[in-house]
Design a protein around this motif. Structure first.
Motif, PDB file in Angstrom:
ATOM      1  N   ILE A 111      -3.550  -0.977   3.968  1.00 35.69           N
ATOM      2  CA  ILE A 111      -2.571  -1.836   3.680  1.00 35.69           C
ATOM      3  C   ILE A 111      -2.225  -2.140   2.270  1.00 35.69           C
ATOM      4  O   ILE A 111      -1.306  -2.642   1.811  1.00 35.69           O
ATOM      5  CB  ILE A 111      -3.210  -3.135   4.528  1.00 35.69           C
ATOM      6  CG1 ILE A 111      -2.973  -2.951   6.063  1.00 35.69           C
ATOM      7  CG2 ILE A 111      -2.218  -4.199   4.161  1.00 35.69           C
ATOM      8  CD1 ILE A 111      -3.419  -3.928   6.838  1.00 35.69           C
ATOM      9  N   SER A 112      -3.372  -2.108   1.375  1.00 38.29           N
ATOM     10  CA  SER A 112      -3.210  -2.474   0.091  1.00 38.29           C
ATOM     11  C   SER A 112      -2.416  -1.582  -0.601  1.00 38.29           C
ATOM     12  O   SER A 112      -1.540  -1.816  -1.686  1.00 38.29           O
ATOM     13  CB  SER A 112      -4.628  -2.418  -0.709  1.00 38.29           C
ATOM     14  OG  SER A 112      -5.112  -1.112  -0.573  1.00 38.29           O
ATOM     15  N   GLU A 113      -2.053  -0.258  -0.334  1.00 36.46           N
ATOM     16  CA  GLU A 113      -1.166   0.498  -0.906  1.00 36.46           C
ATOM     17  C   GLU A 113       0.308   0.442  -0.381  1.00 36.46           C
ATOM     18  O   GLU A 113       1.177   0.895  -0.993  1.00 36.46           O
ATOM     19  CB  GLU A 113      -1.665   2.038  -0.557  1.00 36.46           C
ATOM     20  CG  GLU A 113      -2.969   2.499  -1.318  1.00 36.46           C
ATOM     21  CD  GLU A 113      -3.210   4.057  -1.323  1.00 36.46           C
ATOM     22  OE1 GLU A 113      -2.302   4.561  -1.228  1.00 36.46           O
ATOM     23  OE2 GLU A 113      -4.638   4.441  -1.219  1.00 36.46           O
ATOM     24  N   ALA A 114       0.485  -0.135   0.851  1.00 39.58           N
ATOM     25  CA  ALA A 114       1.716  -0.419   1.454  1.00 39.58           C
ATOM     26  C   ALA A 114       2.336  -1.492   0.784  1.00 39.58           C
ATOM     27  O   ALA A 114       3.679  -1.692   0.813  1.00 39.58           O
ATOM     28  CB  ALA A 114       1.625  -0.671   3.040  1.00 39.58           C
ATOM     29  N   THR A 116      -0.820   7.201   3.917  1.00 39.02           N
ATOM     30  CA  THR A 116      -1.390   5.999   3.107  1.00 39.02           C
ATOM     31  C   THR A 116      -0.207   4.952   3.547  1.00 39.02           C
ATOM     32  O   THR A 116      -0.862   3.848   3.504  1.00 39.02           O
ATOM     33  CB  THR A 116      -1.942   6.068   1.942  1.00 39.02           C
ATOM     34  OG1 THR A 116      -0.593   6.224   1.009  1.00 39.02           O
ATOM     35  CG2 THR A 116      -2.848   7.255   1.722  1.00 39.02           C
ATOM     36  N   GLY A 117       0.810   5.272   3.651  1.00 38.81           N
ATOM     37  CA  GLY A 117       1.963   4.210   3.997  1.00 38.81           C
ATOM     38  C   GLY A 117       2.350   3.646   2.499  1.00 38.81           C
ATOM     39  O   GLY A 117       2.838   2.446   2.666  1.00 38.81           O
ATOM     40  N   ASP A 118       2.054   4.157   1.504  1.00 39.64           N
ATOM     41  CA  ASP A 118       2.367   3.605   0.033  1.00 39.64           C
ATOM     42  C   ASP A 118       3.806   3.710  -0.051  1.00 39.64           C
ATOM     43  O   ASP A 118       4.295   3.027  -1.033  1.00 39.64           O
ATOM     44  CB  ASP A 118       1.643   4.201  -0.895  1.00 39.64           C
ATOM     45  CG  ASP A 118       2.009   5.982  -1.117  1.00 39.64           C
ATOM     46  OD1 ASP A 118       2.373   6.278   0.053  1.00 39.64           O
ATOM     47  OD2 ASP A 118       1.782   6.508  -2.046  1.00 39.64           O
ATOM     48  N   ASN A 119       4.682   4.407   0.783  1.00 38.10           N
ATOM     49  CA  ASN A 119       6.230   4.417   0.768  1.00 38.10           C
ATOM     50  C   ASN A 119       6.662   3.842   1.699  1.00 38.10           C
ATOM     51  O   ASN A 119       7.965   3.976   2.097  1.00 38.10           O
ATOM     52  CB  ASN A 119       6.534   6.061   0.596  1.00 38.10           C
ATOM     53  CG  ASN A 119       6.415   6.672   1.958  1.00 38.10           C
ATOM     54  OD1 ASN A 119       5.648   6.195   2.605  1.00 38.10           O
ATOM     55  ND2 ASN A 119       6.973   7.858   2.203  1.00 38.10           N
TER      56      ASN A 119
END
Length: 394
Positions: free
Chosen positions: A195-198, A213-216
């Motif tokens: 979540i922190s990367e999203a 990781t959901g970062d994008n």
């Protein structure tokens, strides 16, 4: 394309392990330390090995001696996947076998094979067969009117003994099975969502699929909104059903050319940027983007999707995973949540337990007691809480 069996030897906790008749929606439960993460790591390992090589895939996991089963340091690691894929308008059962060992303390690919039956009878034929970086692949495998003796072998020698043959040969369409399997590995999604990367603003780069990781997430949300408005509206509709108060979500450009997600709450005039939104809201939005991808992944692996989500949402999330599988994808999920398990059909449930330090697997639908209790109206999660899954505690 669908994986139907996995066989492992000397891969961490799995000294000798086999799971067969894998359904399109597969849910794995088990106590901590029984190997749920290790089972899913097989997909990550193969993806890393294809992207780089065997040596690097092992290094990020601590090296060969950390990956091979304890007490089996002098033996090989073996991985075998069977999957169904269409070749010449017919679905065929293809087997991929990989044997990894060490020579002079360096990891090498000792054997790599792709095989399947060309006809109704006879043994599976090796369409790719490599030993220590040297081998062959069949170039006219689609010519099923040819006899086995008439198939054309193309000999190859790889640059190194730690490279997978499917990495190079899988780029060429004339090697159908190799190309198909490489495509499967490249396009499967092993979730490692953070979540922190999203959260936060992101460079406005182009991306069609959610990263592991959901970062994008903001970038993908904008892509779906711009290119697939009907799908975005479906995602938004699901968000309104699942997260009370959410009336709109947008990917907003900032002045410095970056993107940030904003969530509109019905109770407030102005939207919130994502750093003020709950973890559960962020994770549900990520799952919906993943599950309603305009170009679905052939395989999804998700560990413990219940984290940060309210228990009442888990039944609906399980149903979304099942619907994704019904649309043609394949889904592997591990869980510690009885609420999630209550929404899963018995034929989709497998459980891991340890006996004398060795991990074993059981399929719920093969247990007559569980079948009878489910037919009588019980739910799997309740039965799990009551101890009916031997060796497993929620």
């Amino acid at each position: 394309m669908k994986i139907v069996s996995i066989k492992l030897k000397n891969y961490r906790l799995f000294e000798s392990f086999e799971i067969t008749n894998i359904p399109a929606f597969c849910v794995v439960i088990g106590a901590n330390g029984t190997g749920k993460s290790t089972l899913f790591d097989i997909f990550g390992f193969l993806r890393d090995a294809l992207k780089n090589n065997i040596r690097q895939a092992l290094q990020v996991r601590g090296g060969y001696k950390e990956v091979v089963t304890r007490g089996k340091e002098g033996e090989d690691i073996e991985i075998e996947l069977q999957f169904r894929m269409t070749i010449v308008n017919k679905e065929r059962l293809v087997t991929y076998s990989l044997i990894i060992g060490e020579i002079n303390n360096r990891p090498v690919v000792k054997r790599e094979i792709l095989r399947y039956k060309r006809g109704e009878h006879g043994s599976p034929y090796h369409f790719l067969d490599f030993k220590l970086g040297k081998g062959y692949a069949i170039t006219n495998e689609e010519n099923f009117d040819k006899t086995d003796e008439e198939l054309e072998r193309e000999k190859q020698e790889l640059e190194s003994q730690d490279i997978l043959a499917i990495k190079g040969l899988g780029q060429f369409q004339r090697f159908k099975a190799a190309s198909g399997f490489r495509s499967l590995i490249e396009n499967w999604h092993v979730s490692d969502f953070h979540i922190s990367e999203a959260r936060g603003s992101k460079d406005a780069l182009y991306a069609e699929h959610l990263s592991p990781t959901g970062d994008n997430m903001a970038v993908v949300a904008q892509y779906i909104y711009q290119e697939h408005r009907d799908i975005f509206e479906k995602i938004l509709s699901k968000m309104k059903e699942r997260v009370p108060g959410v009336s709109h979500v947008e990917a907003k450009n900032t002045e410095d050319g970056r993107l940030i997600l904003r969530f509109q709450d019905q109770a407030f005039k102005d939207p919130f940027i994502d750093r003020y939104v709950s973890d559960g809201t962020m994770k549900m939005f990520a799952y919906l983007i993943l599950l309603f991808d305009p170009k679905p992944h052939p395989l999804l692996c998700v560990e413990e999707p219940e984290n940060q989500l309210y228990p009442s949402l888990l039944r609906e999330l399980a149903e979304e995973f099942a619907n994704y599988a019904d649309r043609g994808g394949q889904v592997f999920v591990s869980t510690h949540s009885p609420d999630f398990l209550n929404a899963v059909p018995l034929e989709s449930i497998f459980w891991l337990n340890k006996k004398q330090g060795i991990t074993q697997i059981s399929r719920a639908v093969n247990d007559e007691n569980l079948k009878a209790l489910i037919e009588a109206g019980d739910l799997p999660g309740f039965l799990w809480n009551q101890g009916w899954f031997e060796g497993v505690t929620p």
